[in-house]
Motif scaffolding. Structure first.
Motif, mmCIF file in Angstrom:
data_model
loop_
_atom_site.group_PDB
_atom_site.id
_atom_site.type_symbol
_atom_site.label_atom_id
_atom_site.label_comp_id
_atom_site.label_asym_id
_atom_site.label_seq_id
_atom_site.Cartn_x
_atom_site.Cartn_y
_atom_site.Cartn_z
ATOM 1 N N GLN A 94 0.814 -1.237 0.075
ATOM 2 C CA GLN A 94 -0.103 0.122 -0.139
ATOM 3 C C GLN A 94 0.842 1.321 0.053
ATOM 4 O O GLN A 94 0.565 2.191 -0.483
ATOM 5 N N GLN A 98 -0.248 1.964 -5.678
ATOM 6 C CA GLN A 98 -1.790 2.169 -5.531
ATOM 7 C C GLN A 98 -2.425 1.503 -6.293
ATOM 8 O O GLN A 98 -2.577 1.392 -7.546
ATOM 9 N N ASN A 115 -10.786 -6.667 6.194
ATOM 10 C CA ASN A 115 -10.236 -5.532 5.863
ATOM 11 C C ASN A 115 -9.043 -5.175 6.937
ATOM 12 O O ASN A 115 -9.269 -5.642 8.089
ATOM 13 N N SER A 117 -5.148 -2.509 7.596
ATOM 14 C CA SER A 117 -4.426 -1.274 7.249
ATOM 15 C C SER A 117 -3.658 -1.494 5.865
ATOM 16 O O SER A 117 -3.048 -0.250 5.339
ATOM 17 N N PRO A 153 -6.619 -3.348 2.131
ATOM 18 C CA PRO A 153 -6.978 -2.013 2.945
ATOM 19 C C PRO A 153 -8.247 -1.473 2.866
ATOM 20 O O PRO A 153 -8.783 -1.484 1.783
ATOM 21 N N ARG A 154 -8.792 -1.299 3.811
ATOM 22 C CA ARG A 154 -10.174 -0.721 4.066
ATOM 23 C C ARG A 154 -10.340 0.497 3.781
ATOM 24 O O ARG A 154 -11.459 0.964 3.051
ATOM 25 N N ASP A 155 -9.177 1.324 3.218
ATOM 26 C CA ASP A 155 -9.310 2.619 2.778
ATOM 27 C C ASP A 155 -9.056 2.857 1.313
ATOM 28 O O ASP A 155 -8.827 3.767 0.766
ATOM 29 N N ASN A 157 -9.392 2.925 -2.718
ATOM 30 C CA ASN A 157 -10.465 3.404 -3.349
ATOM 31 C C ASN A 157 -10.500 2.684 -4.729
ATOM 32 O O ASN A 157 -10.176 3.037 -5.908
ATOM 33 N N SER A 178 -16.151 -2.880 -0.693
ATOM 34 C CA SER A 178 -16.517 -1.820 -1.322
ATOM 35 C C SER A 178 -15.660 -1.616 -2.453
ATOM 36 O O SER A 178 -14.438 -1.472 -2.673
#
Length: 288
Positions: A94, A98, A115, A117, A153-155, A157, A178
């Protein structure tokens, strides 16, 4: 040409001889030019030595006490992460890569997707293939001996996440998944997703079972469901199912317009897709 070579050699020997004699008689080797002047070689060597010592005095080894404000712990953490990635083949990191697209094929055994970090895969998983192409991570994994865990990674996109079950794998997506586009395929295995959030969701099953929870009520989805043998269920009610003889192809479309989510559910064998909307789940008598 031969005479020219002999002449050049003679000049070179004469020059070296004069330089050596001059140095023996107390002279210097004037061979270094810096600071706008020609300096003796010995002075230049001493100058370089002094600067080297000055630089080395500012170097702190890992075993020395360091009272400076420089934080070097991240270097060790980075190397540890990269080493673990190398041991597992190509893994997205991460902090470096990306990732926008994820394509996972999970074969045999038990898998859990959760999920976290950072990207991670437990040591119990075996990589059949893995590669990173730009922002696209593709991997094929096996989990025959013991359950394996994949952390995303939960964040992130994500533009697209595709997860497929192979060789009758059993997959549980523990946390919210998501992405703009989500594609899940149970194949002949079992896939359970706690919560799916995407603008476009595509669900497939052959002879396996796929269960998913939706974070919004059913009227927020434009649902298209098809089957040529099995069943698609929404909040306990069959949307499409074949007759007892398995004749024809059943199709359902709720004709919802101007809604934020598009969902397609397809069963190509005797399998089943079960959907439960988040709003309806509070009043549901039994889980689907």
């Amino acid at each position: 040409m031969k005479k020219l070579i002999i002449a050049c050699a003679a000049v070179l020997v004469l020059g070296l001889g004069l330089t050596t004699v001059g140095h023996v008689l107390g002279g210097q080797f004037y061979s270094v030019y810096y600071n706008g002047a020609l300096h003796p070689f010995s002075d230049a060597a001493q100058n370089f030595s002094d600067k080297f010592v000055n630089i080395s005095d500012h170097i702190v080894t890992a075993d020395d006490d360091d009272d400076s404000d420089f934080d070097t712990d991240w270097v060790q953490d980075y190397l540890e992460t990269r080493r673990n990635a190398i041991e597992h083949g190509d893994m997205p990191i991460q902090s470096v890569d990306q990732i926008d697209y994820i394509d996972l094929t999970l074969n045999g055994g038990e898998f859990t997707i959760e999920n976290g970090s950072d990207f991670a895969v437990s040591a119990s998983a075996n990589f059949a293939d893995t590669q990173i192409n730009g922002t696209h991570w593709t991997a094929s994994l096996w989990a025959n001996d013991e359950p394996a865990t994949i952390t995303l990674p939960r964040d992130g996109n994500y533009l697209q996440i595709r997860i497929s079950c192979g060789q009758q794998a059993n997959v549980t997506i523990r946390d919210r998944l998501s992405a703009q586009n989500i594609e899940l395929s149970a194949g002949n295995g079992t896939l359970t997703a706690d919560e799916l959030y995407g603008h476009r969701i595509t669900l497939d099953a052959t002879d396996g079972r796929l269960s998913a929870t939706l974070p919004e009520s059913a009227d927020q989805y434009h649902i298209q469901a098809t089957t040529n043998w099995g069943t698609v269920i929404m909040n306990g009610t069959p949307l499409v199912q074949m007759d007892e003889l398995g004749n024809g192809t059943a199709q359902y479309d709720n004709r919802a317009e101007h809604v934020p989510h598009d969902l397609q559910a397809r069963v190509s064998g005797s399998g089943q897709i079960s959907l439960l909307s988040q709003v309806a789940s509070a009043n549901a008598d039994t889980p689907v």
